[in-house]
Design a protein around this motif. Structure first.
Motif, short mmCIF file in Angstrom:
data_model
loop_
_atom_site.label_atom_id
_atom_site.label_comp_id
_atom_site.label_asym_id
_atom_site.label_seq_id
_atom_site.Cartn_x
_atom_site.Cartn_y
_atom_site.Cartn_z
N LYS A 40 0.84 -1.20 0.00
CA LYS A 40 0.00 0.00 0.00
C LYS A 40 0.87 1.25 0.00
N ASN A 43 2.48 1.61 -3.39
CA ASN A 43 1.47 2.02 -4.37
C ASN A 43 1.17 3.51 -4.25
N LYS A 44 1.04 4.00 -3.02
CA LYS A 44 0.79 5.42 -2.81
C LYS A 44 1.97 6.26 -3.31
N SER A 47 1.89 6.24 -7.08
CA SER A 47 0.76 7.05 -7.53
C SER A 47 1.05 8.54 -7.38
N ASP A 48 1.64 8.91 -6.25
CA ASP A 48 1.99 10.32 -6.04
C ASP A 48 3.02 10.79 -7.05
N LEU A 50 3.59 9.55 -10.03
CA LEU A 50 2.96 9.60 -11.35
C LEU A 50 2.11 10.86 -11.48
N ARG A 51 1.38 11.20 -10.43
CA ARG A 51 0.56 12.42 -10.44
C ARG A 51 1.46 13.65 -10.59
N SER A 54 2.74 13.82 -14.11
CA SER A 54 1.66 14.21 -15.02
C SER A 54 1.42 15.71 -14.93
#
Length: 69
Positions: A40, A43-44, A47-48, A50-51, A54
């Motif tokens: 987890k 993954n966070k 994700s952070d 990647l954000r 982006s």
């Protein structure tokens, strides 16, 4: 040994095996919970990142449609 003693011994043996099995299952469950927590967090983090990437790259996109489209 009487029949009752034999049955009692058999039940005690089965109980000992079941107790050991439950202990093993508990150990596996604890390890899996640790692994899930670690995944987890990873993954966070991904994700952070990647954000963030982006958001950073969106500034370089020319002629981007306005958000109301």
């Amino acid at each position: 040994m009487t029949e009752i003693e034999e049955r009692l011994t058999a039940i005690e043996m089965k109980l000992a095996f079941m107790e050991d099995f439950v202990r093993q299952i508990q150990e596996v469950a604890v390890e899996q919970a640790k692994t899930i927590d670690m995944l987890k967090k990873e993954n966070k983090l991904i994700s952070d990142r990647l954000r963030d990437m982006s958001d950073y790259l969106e500034g370089d996109v020319p002629n981007r449609k306005p958000p109301h489209y």
